[in-house]
Design a protein around this motif. Structure first.
Motif, PDB file in Angstrom:
ATOM      1  N   ALA A  35       6.508   8.799   5.179  1.00 18.47           N
ATOM      2  CA  ALA A  35       7.919   8.992   5.506  1.00 18.47           C
ATOM      3  C   ALA A  35       8.705   7.692   5.414  1.00 18.47           C
ATOM      4  N   ARG A  36       8.024   6.568   5.501  1.00 22.04           N
ATOM      5  CA  ARG A  36       8.677   5.254   5.425  1.00 22.04           C
ATOM      6  C   ARG A  36       8.204   4.460   4.220  1.00 22.04           C
ATOM      7  N   ASP A  37       7.761   5.164   3.173  1.00 26.54           N
ATOM      8  CA  ASP A  37       7.412   4.530   1.902  1.00 26.54           C
ATOM      9  C   ASP A  37       6.361   3.441   2.083  1.00 26.54           C
ATOM     10  N   PHE A  38       5.423   3.673   3.004  1.00 24.49           N
ATOM     11  CA  PHE A  38       4.310   2.770   3.292  1.00 24.49           C
ATOM     12  C   PHE A  38       4.774   1.384   3.750  1.00 24.49           C
ATOM     13  N   ARG A  81      -7.010  12.407   2.265  1.00 27.88           N
ATOM     14  CA  ARG A  81      -8.299  11.711   2.354  1.00 27.88           C
ATOM     15  C   ARG A  81      -8.086  10.218   2.085  1.00 27.88           C
ATOM     16  N   VAL A  82      -8.631   9.391   2.949  1.00 26.05           N
ATOM     17  CA  VAL A  82      -8.457   7.944   2.804  1.00 26.05           C
ATOM     18  C   VAL A  82      -9.075   7.461   1.494  1.00 26.05           C
ATOM     19  N   SER A  83     -10.176   8.074   1.088  1.00 27.66           N
ATOM     20  CA  SER A  83     -10.839   7.645  -0.146  1.00 27.66           C
ATOM     21  C   SER A  83      -9.975   7.857  -1.381  1.00 27.66           C
ATOM     22  N   ASP A  84      -8.980   8.747  -1.290  1.00 27.13           N
ATOM     23  CA  ASP A  84      -8.116   9.013  -2.439  1.00 27.13           C
ATOM     24  C   ASP A  84      -6.900   8.095  -2.492  1.00 27.13           C
ATOM     25  N   LEU A  85      -6.717   7.257  -1.483  1.00 21.67           N
ATOM     26  CA  LEU A  85      -5.547   6.386  -1.437  1.00 21.67           C
ATOM     27  C   LEU A  85      -5.715   5.196  -2.375  1.00 21.67           C
ATOM     28  N   ASP A 116      -5.295   1.077  -3.217  1.00 22.01           N
ATOM     29  CA  ASP A 116      -5.636  -0.091  -2.401  1.00 22.01           C
ATOM     30  C   ASP A 116      -4.459  -0.493  -1.507  1.00 22.01           C
ATOM     31  N   HIS A 117      -3.258  -0.437  -2.072  1.00 24.72           N
ATOM     32  CA  HIS A 117      -2.071  -0.781  -1.283  1.00 24.72           C
ATOM     33  C   HIS A 117      -1.910   0.169  -0.097  1.00 24.72           C
ATOM     34  N   GLU A 118      -2.141   1.452  -0.316  1.00 22.56           N
ATOM     35  CA  GLU A 118      -1.993   2.431   0.763  1.00 22.56           C
ATOM     36  C   GLU A 118      -3.081   2.280   1.806  1.00 22.56           C
ATOM     37  N   LYS A 119      -4.292   1.978   1.365  1.00 19.01           N
ATOM     38  CA  LYS A 119      -5.385   1.742   2.326  1.00 19.01           C
ATOM     39  C   LYS A 119      -5.081   0.527   3.208  1.00 19.01           C
ATOM     40  N   LYS A 120      -4.574  -0.520   2.591  1.00 19.24           N
ATOM     41  CA  LYS A 120      -4.233  -1.719   3.354  1.00 19.24           C
ATOM     42  C   LYS A 120      -3.135  -1.431   4.368  1.00 19.24           C
ATOM     43  N   ALA A 121      -2.128  -0.682   3.952  1.00 15.37           N
ATOM     44  CA  ALA A 121      -1.038  -0.337   4.867  1.00 15.37           C
ATOM     45  C   ALA A 121      -1.550   0.494   6.032  1.00 15.37           C
TER      46      ALA A 121
END
Length: 574
Positions: free
Chosen positions: A261-264, A66-70, A72-77
């Motif tokens: 798989a690519r560490d974001f 779920r995107v809401s659980d990511l 901030d860094h992961e959402k931006k990526a």
């Protein structure tokens, strides 16, 4: 399968005591080949403690889709990756080769070449035409001489004009045969036409029209091309595993797999996506899905049931390749190894397309790797085929494994583990679980419910009266103790049940006790000791004609606790 992404903090899960820890099946070790001194164990004989203890396995917690659980860094990526994918779709980078530049753009960007011979052939007559004079025979020789002198003076004036221009700018280039460039011709024509007789205005106009400089022509053609260029095509549609690459929330789940798989790392993830789509086209995945390949390998790799978290479970049975006919048919030459690879990819693709890619859904698979009677490290063909498959899975199927469970791990696997362990990431190793032969059933039951686990691996799932939806009750029987299970019945019916004890070596008996006072107990199964080598599941049924209860008795005389599994159902006696 590839599983490289952010590395969660490992936590100790369970210590399984049978065989030293391993990381992959032996077939995976071939491409690594570290130096000889990396594995100090002599693989020609079992390790002294191979059957005594098993290194601890590390737990892995599957990340949210779920995107809401990511963070901030992961959402931006994720947003950056979506933008890169959208740009690529707009430019049709996934399906079409780069378009060659248009002629207009080439002419604009390239330096203007010197005038060619065909330009000279076009321009030279224009220069000479206004200077040509047809002598009138009616004129006197003196008049003709005067006109020639006047023409000479005009030629001198035009030359002076050209020289004056040359004083302010660089002299135009002159071809090898002395012909002037277009700019020089234009200046000459203008100067000469100012003094020619009025009867030749048309020649001067033609000269001016023919002497348009190339830059002006290029500009006109470019403008024309811009006006005639059709509107850009709509963005292309690219599907992967039956899901649009960029369309809805399911697409986010797909993109998150590549990011993890690519560490974001966004650019690395985008490159992986492009390479995967290119490989799928080259491999012919869409066509492969329609092919009818060999069914001989269905005993070696098959899907069966789900784990306790709802993941589909895939079983890889390496011992099936001890069958010489099957081994030869699958691996004897390069063509057959390729066919095996195509079959394995087809099997995986069909399994993946049954997954739920909605956020929060199940989009990964549990892999069970049974190493019992595995051909071992001596089978070069099997290692080659497995190596090829692993490379493709790692590069093109990111984050599709929730857990890798290795069971019936043999003693020689210790050496393989020591060789390949340094090459595995902590994230990958955190998904691995290992168990020796005596702990395999117990390990599997910790992840898979008994009704979903095949009988051969310690569960109750098999063809028969009971199905995978008939729940199983699990009970622990203490050492040197008896355990009874009672089934109360209040009406006439037929009661059926299935029962097994993991490892058996216990006594089992069954009887019916009527509820009415003074009634006699009916012996259904006289108590007897069931050895571990006997039928793993006991199936019984009893027709009940009066209220009462069925009592099952398990007597465990050993010093080890036992796991009891049972389930029952009733049906009308009519």
């Amino acid at each position: 399968m590839a599983d490289d992404a952010a590395k969660p903090t490992p936590a100790q899960e369970v210590v399984l005591k049978d065989v030293p820890q391993t990381e992959k099946p032996v077939a995976d070790a071939e491409p690594l080949k570290p130096a000889q001194d990396t594995a100090e164990t002599d693989v020609s004989k079992p390790a002294a403690d191979a059957d005594d203890k098993m290194p601890e396995s590390l737990s892995y917690k599957e990340e949210s889709t779920r995107v809401s659980d990511l963070s901030d860094h992961e959402k931006k990526a994720l947003q950056e990756l979506k933008q890169l994918v959208q740009d690529a779709l707009n430019k049709h980078e996934f399906s079409a080769p780069p378009n060659p530049p248009s002629p207009a753009k080439e002419e604009k960007s390239a330096p203007v070449p010197p005038q060619k011979d065909d330009d000279k052939e076009t321009e030279e007559p224009v220069q000479e035409k206004p200077a040509e004079k047809t002598e009138d025979p009616a004129k006197t020789e003196d008049q003709q001489a005067d006109e020639k002198e006047a023409a000479s003076q005009q030629e001198g004036e035009s030359t002076a004009v050209v020289e004056a221009v040359d004083d302010k700018a660089a002299a135009p280039p002159v071809d090898d045969d002395g012909a002037k460039t277009v700019e020089a011709i234009e200046e000459s024509v203008v100067a000469v036409s100012s003094s020619v007789p009025a009867e030749e205005p048309q020649a001067a106009k033609e000269s001016e029209a023919a002497a348009v400089p190339p830059p002006a022509e290029a500009e006109t053609e470019e403008t024309k091309d811009d006006n005639d260029t059709p509107p850009p095509p709509p963005p292309e549609e690219v599907f992967i595993w039956g899901i649009p690459l960029l369309a809805d929330e399911r697409s986010d789940v797909i993109l998150l797999k590549f990011l993890r798989a690519r560490d974001f790392k966004v650019k690395d993830a985008f490159t992986m996506i492009k390479n995967t789509i290119l490989w799928r086209k080259e491999f012919g995945i869409d066509k492969l899905m329609e092919e009818n390949l060999s069914d001989d390998l269905e005993k070696a790799v098959f899907m069966h049931g789900f784990d306790k978290e709802g993941h589909p479970v895939c079983y890889n049975i390496y011992g099936e390749f001890q069958n010489k006919e099957l081994y030869k048919k699958a691996f004897s030459d390069e063509g057959r190894r390729l066919n095996f690879l195509r079959w394995r990819i087809q099997f995986l693709e069909r399994s993946i397309r049954k997954l739920d890619f909605t956020p929060g859904g199940v989009s990964t698979i549990v892999q069970i790797n049974d190493l019992k009677n595995s051909p071992g490290p001596s089978k070069w063909e099997l290692r080659q085929a497995t190596k090829q498959a692993l490379h493709l899975l790692q590069d093109n199927y990111p984050e599709f494994v929730a857990k890798q469970v290795f069971i019936n791990v043999p003693w020689w696997y210790l050496a393989v583990n020591r060789m390949i362990s340094p090459f595995l990431t902590q994230r990958t190793k955190s998904k691995f679980v290992f168990a020796g032969p005596s702990k395999s059933a117990e390990t599997l039951l910790s992840y898979i419910a008994p009704e979903q686990l095949p009988v051969k691996y310690g569960g109750l799932s098999k063809d028969g009266e009971f199905g995978n939806n008939d729940a199983v009750t699990e009970v622990t029987v203490r050492p040197a103790a008896k355990h009874t299970v009672e089934f109360p019945v209040n009406e006439k019916c037929i009661l059926s049940w299935e029962l097994r004890v993991i490892g058996w070596d216990v006594s089992y008996g069954a009887e019916f006790v009527p509820a009415a006072e003074g009634s006699y107990t009916v012996i259904i199964q006289k108590a007897r000791k069931v050895a571990s080598s006997e039928e793993p599941v006991v199936c019984n049924s009893f027709e009940i004609g009066e209220p009462g209860k069925v009592v099952l008795t398990i007597d465990n005389p050993s010093s080890k606790k036992k796991k009891l599994l049972y389930r029952l159902k009733t049906k009308s006696s009519a």
